[in-house]
Design a protein around this motif. Sequence first.
Motif, PDB file in Angstrom:
ATOM      1  N   THR A 187       0.745  -1.334   0.055  1.00  0.00           N
ATOM      2  CA  THR A 187       0.109  -0.020  -0.078  1.00  0.00           C
ATOM      3  C   THR A 187       1.004   1.266  -0.005  1.00  0.00           C
ATOM      4  N   CYS A 188       0.204   2.222  -0.348  1.00  0.00           N
ATOM      5  CA  CYS A 188       1.105   3.808  -0.584  1.00  0.00           C
ATOM      6  C   CYS A 188       1.332   4.125   0.950  1.00  0.00           C
ATOM      7  N   ASN A 189       2.627   4.258   1.015  1.00  0.00           N
ATOM      8  CA  ASN A 189       3.021   4.554   2.577  1.00  0.00           C
ATOM      9  C   ASN A 189       2.400   6.155   2.979  1.00  0.00           C
ATOM     10  N   LYS A 190       1.734   6.879   2.141  1.00  0.00           N
ATOM     11  CA  LYS A 190       0.968   8.134   2.667  1.00  0.00           C
ATOM     12  C   LYS A 190      -0.449   7.769   2.823  1.00  0.00           C
ATOM     13  N   CYS A 191      -1.219   7.421   1.803  1.00  0.00           N
ATOM     14  CA  CYS A 191      -2.776   7.601   1.827  1.00  0.00           C
ATOM     15  C   CYS A 191      -2.960   5.843   2.240  1.00  0.00           C
ATOM     16  N   ASN A 243      -3.707   3.199   0.491  1.00  0.00           N
ATOM     17  CA  ASN A 243      -4.529   2.690  -0.316  1.00  0.00           C
ATOM     18  C   ASN A 243      -3.558   1.761  -1.181  1.00  0.00           C
ATOM     19  N   PRO A 244      -3.993   0.615  -1.887  1.00  0.00           N
ATOM     20  CA  PRO A 244      -3.290  -0.240  -2.645  1.00  0.00           C
ATOM     21  C   PRO A 244      -2.714   0.181  -3.828  1.00  0.00           C
ATOM     22  N   VAL A 245      -1.568  -0.136  -3.703  1.00  0.00           N
ATOM     23  CA  VAL A 245      -0.573   0.237  -5.049  1.00  0.00           C
ATOM     24  C   VAL A 245      -0.970  -0.556  -6.130  1.00  0.00           C
ATOM     25  N   THR A 246      -1.621  -0.433  -7.041  1.00  0.00           N
ATOM     26  CA  THR A 246      -1.950  -1.207  -8.242  1.00  0.00           C
ATOM     27  C   THR A 246      -1.422  -0.908  -9.582  1.00  0.00           C
TER      28      THR A 246
END
Length: 177
Positions: A151-155, A157-160
């Motif tokens: 996942t994004c280290n900021k938001c 959300n999954p990094v796809t």
Amino acid sequence: MSDAPVICSSCNAPIEGRIVTALNKKWHPEHFTCNTCKKPIDGAKFHQHDGGVHCVPCFSQHHSPRCHGCGDPITDRVIQALGVSWHAQHFVCGGCKKELGGGGFMEQSGRPYCSACYADQFAARCAGCAKPIVDKAIIALDAKWHRDCFTCNKCRNPVTDATFSVLDNKPICGKCA
């Protein structure tokens, strides 16, 4: 009706008194013997092996498969796994020692493991949560990740996307980059 005497298959002499009938032949009780120990076979139980007959104890000791776990003869259910034979109670997980019962197992260094112990001891670890990866993994940043942990280290959300940014060796999605 014939009154011809019954002839022993071993000594060819007439049999008077008790007759042993086995293998479609007739025998004096003392002549129906085990090929291994040479003792008369008492009772109706015997085994045929390599053209001979064997009493149950001799067959078990000399011809039954040996358990890889304990070395004793296996006279009941045999589990064939990892190229050897096992008593059911000796085919156990190398981790938790639970009986595997001939079902699914994983192998490591010649020993069987249940899926939970195998995952705990030998599976790759996720770079995000450090738990074992037992299914598909994402390989990125020189590590393996659970799909849900990449996942994004900021938001968060999954990094796809196939392309993403990196900050402190952690993925950053395109929106947050």
